[in-house]
Scaffold this motif. Structure first.
Motif, PDB file in Angstrom:
ATOM      1  N   LYS A  33     -18.316  41.411  65.610  1.00 51.09           N
ATOM      2  CA  LYS A  33     -17.730  40.088  65.021  1.00 51.09           C
ATOM      3  C   LYS A  33     -17.019  39.207  66.170  1.00 51.09           C
ATOM      4  O   LYS A  33     -17.041  39.670  67.324  1.00 51.09           O
ATOM      5  CB  LYS A  33     -16.266  40.893  64.268  1.00 51.09           C
ATOM      6  N   LEU A  34     -17.001  38.056  65.622  1.00 53.56           N
ATOM      7  CA  LEU A  34     -16.822  36.925  66.489  1.00 53.56           C
ATOM      8  C   LEU A  34     -15.210  37.103  67.381  1.00 53.56           C
ATOM      9  O   LEU A  34     -15.261  36.979  68.581  1.00 53.56           O
ATOM     10  CB  LEU A  34     -16.516  35.682  65.802  1.00 53.56           C
ATOM     11  N   GLN A  35     -14.305  37.793  66.670  1.00 58.07           N
ATOM     12  CA  GLN A  35     -13.146  38.067  67.362  1.00 58.07           C
ATOM     13  C   GLN A  35     -13.214  39.096  68.501  1.00 58.07           C
ATOM     14  O   GLN A  35     -12.642  38.925  69.391  1.00 58.07           O
ATOM     15  CB  GLN A  35     -11.950  38.474  66.273  1.00 58.07           C
TER      16      GLN A  35
ATOM     17  N   ILE B 184      -5.275  33.843  70.869  1.00 53.27           N
ATOM     18  CA  ILE B 184      -5.980  32.636  70.710  1.00 53.27           C
ATOM     19  C   ILE B 184      -7.321  33.101  69.778  1.00 53.27           C
ATOM     20  O   ILE B 184      -7.882  32.235  68.928  1.00 53.27           O
ATOM     21  CB  ILE B 184      -6.523  32.039  72.032  1.00 53.27           C
ATOM     22  N   ALA B 185      -7.787  34.483  70.153  1.00 52.71           N
ATOM     23  CA  ALA B 185      -8.902  34.699  69.258  1.00 52.71           C
ATOM     24  C   ALA B 185      -8.532  34.814  67.845  1.00 52.71           C
ATOM     25  O   ALA B 185      -9.534  34.717  66.876  1.00 52.71           O
ATOM     26  CB  ALA B 185      -9.394  36.183  69.867  1.00 52.71           C
ATOM     27  N   LYS B 186      -7.340  35.341  67.642  1.00 49.51           N
ATOM     28  CA  LYS B 186      -6.989  35.507  66.342  1.00 49.51           C
ATOM     29  C   LYS B 186      -6.780  34.200  65.433  1.00 49.51           C
ATOM     30  O   LYS B 186      -7.112  33.950  64.350  1.00 49.51           O
ATOM     31  CB  LYS B 186      -5.516  36.243  66.253  1.00 49.51           C
ATOM     32  N   ARG B 187      -6.278  33.195  66.378  1.00 50.71           N
ATOM     33  CA  ARG B 187      -5.940  31.884  65.915  1.00 50.71           C
ATOM     34  C   ARG B 187      -7.326  31.220  65.587  1.00 50.71           C
ATOM     35  O   ARG B 187      -7.534  30.348  64.627  1.00 50.71           O
ATOM     36  CB  ARG B 187      -5.381  30.905  66.884  1.00 50.71           C
ATOM     37  N   ILE B 188      -8.326  31.448  66.299  1.00 56.52           N
ATOM     38  CA  ILE B 188      -9.837  31.050  65.817  1.00 56.52           C
ATOM     39  C   ILE B 188     -10.538  31.630  64.852  1.00 56.52           C
ATOM     40  O   ILE B 188     -11.066  31.128  64.148  1.00 56.52           O
ATOM     41  CB  ILE B 188     -10.415  31.312  67.230  1.00 56.52           C
ATOM     42  N   THR B 189     -10.137  32.766  64.396  1.00 55.53           N
ATOM     43  CA  THR B 189     -11.049  33.655  63.667  1.00 55.53           C
ATOM     44  C   THR B 189     -10.309  33.464  62.280  1.00 55.53           C
ATOM     45  O   THR B 189     -10.926  33.750  61.352  1.00 55.53           O
ATOM     46  CB  THR B 189     -11.311  35.040  63.942  1.00 55.53           C
ATOM     47  N   ILE B 190      -8.954  33.302  62.112  1.00 50.04           N
ATOM     48  CA  ILE B 190      -8.362  33.288  60.879  1.00 50.04           C
ATOM     49  C   ILE B 190      -8.980  32.082  59.972  1.00 50.04           C
ATOM     50  O   ILE B 190      -9.197  32.476  58.835  1.00 50.04           O
ATOM     51  CB  ILE B 190      -6.688  33.045  61.064  1.00 50.04           C
TER      52      ILE B 190
ATOM     53  N   LEU C 274     -11.991  30.724  60.229  1.00 47.44           N
ATOM     54  CA  LEU C 274     -13.344  31.159  59.892  1.00 47.44           C
ATOM     55  C   LEU C 274     -13.272  32.193  58.880  1.00 47.44           C
ATOM     56  O   LEU C 274     -14.259  32.267  57.999  1.00 47.44           O
ATOM     57  CB  LEU C 274     -14.025  31.746  61.197  1.00 47.44           C
ATOM     58  N   LYS C 275     -12.503  33.173  58.785  1.00 44.83           N
ATOM     59  CA  LYS C 275     -12.415  34.310  57.614  1.00 44.83           C
ATOM     60  C   LYS C 275     -12.089  33.533  56.458  1.00 44.83           C
ATOM     61  O   LYS C 275     -12.764  33.798  55.458  1.00 44.83           O
ATOM     62  CB  LYS C 275     -11.154  35.018  58.117  1.00 44.83           C
ATOM     63  N   SER C 276     -11.164  32.639  56.280  1.00 49.47           N
ATOM     64  CA  SER C 276     -10.894  31.865  55.006  1.00 49.47           C
ATOM     65  C   SER C 276     -12.166  31.236  54.651  1.00 49.47           C
ATOM     66  O   SER C 276     -12.598  31.089  53.521  1.00 49.47           O
ATOM     67  CB  SER C 276      -9.853  30.960  55.352  1.00 49.47           C
ATOM     68  N   LEU C 277     -13.033  30.506  55.473  1.00 53.05           N
ATOM     69  CA  LEU C 277     -14.309  29.863  55.154  1.00 53.05           C
ATOM     70  C   LEU C 277     -15.110  30.802  54.646  1.00 53.05           C
ATOM     71  O   LEU C 277     -15.876  30.566  53.625  1.00 53.05           O
ATOM     72  CB  LEU C 277     -14.623  29.157  56.510  1.00 53.05           C
ATOM     73  N   VAL C 278     -15.202  32.086  55.480  1.00 51.51           N
ATOM     74  CA  VAL C 278     -16.224  33.283  54.880  1.00 51.51           C
ATOM     75  C   VAL C 278     -15.961  33.712  53.497  1.00 51.51           C
ATOM     76  O   VAL C 278     -16.834  33.792  52.555  1.00 51.51           O
ATOM     77  CB  VAL C 278     -16.276  34.426  55.967  1.00 51.51           C
TER      78      VAL C 278
ATOM     79  N   GLU D 132     -21.188  33.908  45.055  1.00 56.62           N
ATOM     80  CA  GLU D 132     -21.304  34.863  44.045  1.00 56.62           C
ATOM     81  C   GLU D 132     -20.850  34.122  42.528  1.00 56.62           C
ATOM     82  O   GLU D 132     -20.851  34.709  41.462  1.00 56.62           O
ATOM     83  CB  GLU D 132     -20.189  35.889  44.259  1.00 56.62           C
ATOM     84  N   GLY D 133     -20.924  32.741  42.663  1.00 52.36           N
ATOM     85  CA  GLY D 133     -20.537  32.046  41.504  1.00 52.36           C
ATOM     86  C   GLY D 133     -19.162  32.249  40.842  1.00 52.36           C
ATOM     87  O   GLY D 133     -19.147  31.695  39.573  1.00 52.36           O
ATOM     88  N   GLY D 134     -18.208  32.535  41.722  1.00 58.03           N
ATOM     89  CA  GLY D 134     -16.925  32.730  41.003  1.00 58.03           C
ATOM     90  C   GLY D 134     -16.295  31.309  41.045  1.00 58.03           C
ATOM     91  O   GLY D 134     -16.880  30.351  41.289  1.00 58.03           O
ATOM     92  N   LYS D 135     -15.037  31.296  40.435  1.00 54.82           N
ATOM     93  CA  LYS D 135     -14.223  30.150  40.244  1.00 54.82           C
ATOM     94  C   LYS D 135     -14.029  29.690  41.608  1.00 54.82           C
ATOM     95  O   LYS D 135     -13.691  30.228  42.469  1.00 54.82           O
ATOM     96  CB  LYS D 135     -13.011  30.494  39.654  1.00 54.82           C
ATOM     97  N   TRP D 136     -14.201  28.142  41.704  1.00 54.73           N
ATOM     98  CA  TRP D 136     -14.019  27.632  42.961  1.00 54.73           C
ATOM     99  C   TRP D 136     -12.562  27.403  43.259  1.00 54.73           C
ATOM    100  O   TRP D 136     -11.914  26.906  42.513  1.00 54.73           O
ATOM    101  CB  TRP D 136     -14.624  25.997  42.968  1.00 54.73           C
ATOM    102  N   GLU D 137     -12.192  27.826  44.702  1.00 58.64           N
ATOM    103  CA  GLU D 137     -10.700  27.694  44.812  1.00 58.64           C
ATOM    104  C   GLU D 137     -10.958  26.806  46.350  1.00 58.64           C
ATOM    105  O   GLU D 137     -11.655  26.950  47.054  1.00 58.64           O
ATOM    106  CB  GLU D 137     -10.005  29.095  45.075  1.00 58.64           C
ATOM    107  N   THR D 138      -9.465  26.172  46.506  1.00 57.01           N
ATOM    108  CA  THR D 138      -9.588  25.564  47.524  1.00 57.01           C
ATOM    109  C   THR D 138      -9.158  26.518  48.952  1.00 57.01           C
ATOM    110  O   THR D 138      -8.449  27.382  48.986  1.00 57.01           O
ATOM    111  CB  THR D 138      -8.310  24.528  47.574  1.00 57.01           C
ATOM    112  N   VAL D 139      -9.939  26.158  50.036  1.00 53.02           N
ATOM    113  CA  VAL D 139      -9.723  26.641  51.135  1.00 53.02           C
ATOM    114  C   VAL D 139      -8.636  25.942  51.940  1.00 53.02           C
ATOM    115  O   VAL D 139      -8.984  24.904  52.645  1.00 53.02           O
ATOM    116  CB  VAL D 139     -11.125  26.941  52.015  1.00 53.02           C
ATOM    117  N   SER D 140      -7.511  26.637  52.296  1.00 49.77           N
ATOM    118  CA  SER D 140      -6.420  25.977  52.944  1.00 49.77           C
ATOM    119  C   SER D 140      -6.546  26.490  54.697  1.00 49.77           C
ATOM    120  O   SER D 140      -6.276  27.597  54.622  1.00 49.77           O
ATOM    121  CB  SER D 140      -5.154  26.386  52.292  1.00 49.77           C
ATOM    122  N   ILE D 141      -6.467  25.478  55.513  1.00 53.50           N
ATOM    123  CA  ILE D 141      -6.443  25.859  56.883  1.00 53.50           C
ATOM    124  C   ILE D 141      -5.538  24.984  57.475  1.00 53.50           C
ATOM    125  O   ILE D 141      -5.561  23.464  57.591  1.00 53.50           O
ATOM    126  CB  ILE D 141      -7.923  25.393  57.483  1.00 53.50           C
TER     127      ILE D 141
END
Length: 460
Positions: free
Chosen positions: A2-4, A184-190, A192-196, A204-213
């Motif tokens: 993983k990136l972290q 700093i690695a955690k700050r960077i990867t959090i 990215l995890k939300s975006l993933v 997967e065709g699920g309901k679209w939800e806003t990604v909050s960063i």
């Protein structure tokens, strides 16, 4: 991996490399500095001793008692045996050496004085170390030698303490840096995890939800771009589903009519008369027109619509179209105005495509204008563009409807029949054709006041 984990591993390797390199460099620097300090101190003491010995020889004319007066450690000894400090008062002078011995040779190379007291009487003309001749009246009366010895316990202890301090400080700095690396690695990867997670939900065709960063950096911009992309994908999917449903609906009716009548003819329920054939032909034409409109619209939206450009006088084009539609206006006693078009307006465009645009706009205006109403086609010239407007005084379009009137198969009046209402592609095609010319098609409307469609075309 993983990136972290990669980031943390990279940080740790860099930190350890920097820490070890820094410790080694500082250790060598401290050792070198300490060695230089000792040498400079001993050389300075040697110079002072040389001066005292020269004065002593000038006063006495010999080296008698020089060992007891200047080199003996029997009294005033400090740190005997460790070589760090020796002190003794002699003729008002305190002698102190660090990690070295002073040896005095007579002119024949015989040792006559030694701070260590172990070489007296020996021939040490080959003794290594820094040497200075003692010159009296231009003649050499002896030689003073500074003999460097190995470091003793006190010097070694000092270096060990200094190196230990460097290592401890490097270890503390490394631990703090590693903790910072985890943070700093955690700050960077959090983010990215939300975006993933958002990308997986979208895939997967699920309901679209806003990604909050909640950051103020490039990750926030990336999150906003992802949200915009996901929203457009969701809208495009909705449009696609609607398009498929609308196309199926528009195709189903004429096909059902064709199938029903053809089956009736085969079963002998109805005769294959000229009227029936004409009705079937009308449905075929309707299907053909629908397919053709969809093809033209798809080409326009893809930017691949072929245009046959040539100079066209807008006045002649508008007059011809309005004259052909005059009968439709006369049926509803509508006043169709188009006489104010200037005659000197010449543009490079595809006359067939623009004709279809104007026909759609004027036809819609005539359809929605009330009886005895007014439909006007006007043109405004500016330095870099022209604005062709088609206005009516009809009931207007509700504000919540305006954003959708250029969508495929959209019909403001759902109660209109297929025969009177068309397929709902007219405005979509008009907008696509105008944009293919590099222009825009916009609409403004007010309830009970009317609607204005504006075609803007850039001058070449």
């Amino acid at each position: 991996m993983k990136l972290q984990t990669k980031l943390i591993s990279a940080f740790i390797v860099i930190i350890l490399f920097i820490g070890i390199s820094q410790a080694l460099i500082l250790e060598n620097k401290i050792q070198s500095t300490f060695q230089n300090y000792l040498e400079q101190y001993n050389v300075g003491f040697m110079d002072r001793m040389k001066t005292r010995l020269e004065l002593y020889y000038e006063e006495t004319g010999s080296w008698e008692n020089v060992q007891e007066l200047y080199f003996s450690t029997s009294t005033g000894l400090m740190g005997q045996g460790n070589g760090m400090m020796r002190g003794m008062s002699g003729n008002g002078m305190t002698m102190a050496l660090s990690n070295a011995d002073l040896v005095l040779l007579d002119k024949n190379g015989m040792v006559i004085a030694d701070t260590a007291g172990t070489r007296i009487g020996e021939n040490n003309s080959g003794l290594s170390g820094k040497k200075q001749d003692i010159i009296i009246d231009g003649k050499r009366k002896g030689t003073l030698i500074l003999y460097q010895k190995a470091w003793q316990n006190l010097e070694k202890e000092f270096l060990r303490s200094a190196n230990l301090a460097v290592m401890i400080s490097s270890m503390i700095a490394s631990i703090m840096a590693v903790l910072f690396a985890f943070w700093i690695a955690k700050r960077i990867t959090i983010p990215l995890k939300s975006l993933v997670r958002g990308a997986k939900r979208t895939a997967e065709g699920g309901k679209w939800e806003t990604v909050s960063i909640n950051t103020k950096d490039e990750f926030h911009e990336l999150g906003e771009a992802f949200n915009d992309m996901a929203q457009k994908l969701a809208k495009n999917e909705e449009v696609r589903q609607t398009l498929v449903a609308d196309v199926a609906h528009e195709l189903r009716t004429p096909l059902a009519i064709l199938q029903g009548k053809l089956e009736s003819i085969q079963e002998g329920a109805i005769e294959s008369s000229e009227k029936v054939v004409l009705e079937l032909t009308d449905e075929v034409y309707r299907l053909n027109r629908l397919v053709s409109d969809l093809q033209q619209l798809s080409l326009a939206e893809a930017g691949q619509l072929p245009l046959h450009l040539k100079p066209v006088h807008i006045k002649d084009l508008v007059e011809r179209i309005c004259s052909n539609l005059q009968w439709n206006a006369d049926e509803k006693e509508i006043t169709l105005l188009f006489d104010s078009i200037p005659a000197d307006c010449l543009l490079e465009l595809d006359p067939d495509r623009i004709t279809q645009v104007i026909v759609n706009l004027v036809g819609n205006a005539l359809r929605h204008a009330p009886e005895a109403g007014i439909v006007e086609v006007s043109l405004q010239k500016e330095a870099d563009a022209i604005y062709l407007r088609v206005s009516d005084n009809g009931p207007g379009i509700p504000e919540d409807i305006l954003p959708f009137i250029f969508d495929r198969f959209y019909k403001h009046d759902r109660s209109r029949s297929r025969n009177s209402g068309g397929t709902g592609l007219g405005l979509s095609i008009a907008k696509g054709f105008v944009e293919a010319h590099g222009g825009t098609l916009t609409v403004k409307s007010e309830i009970n006041k009317g609607t204005v469609f504006t075609v803007s075309l850039l001058k070449k």
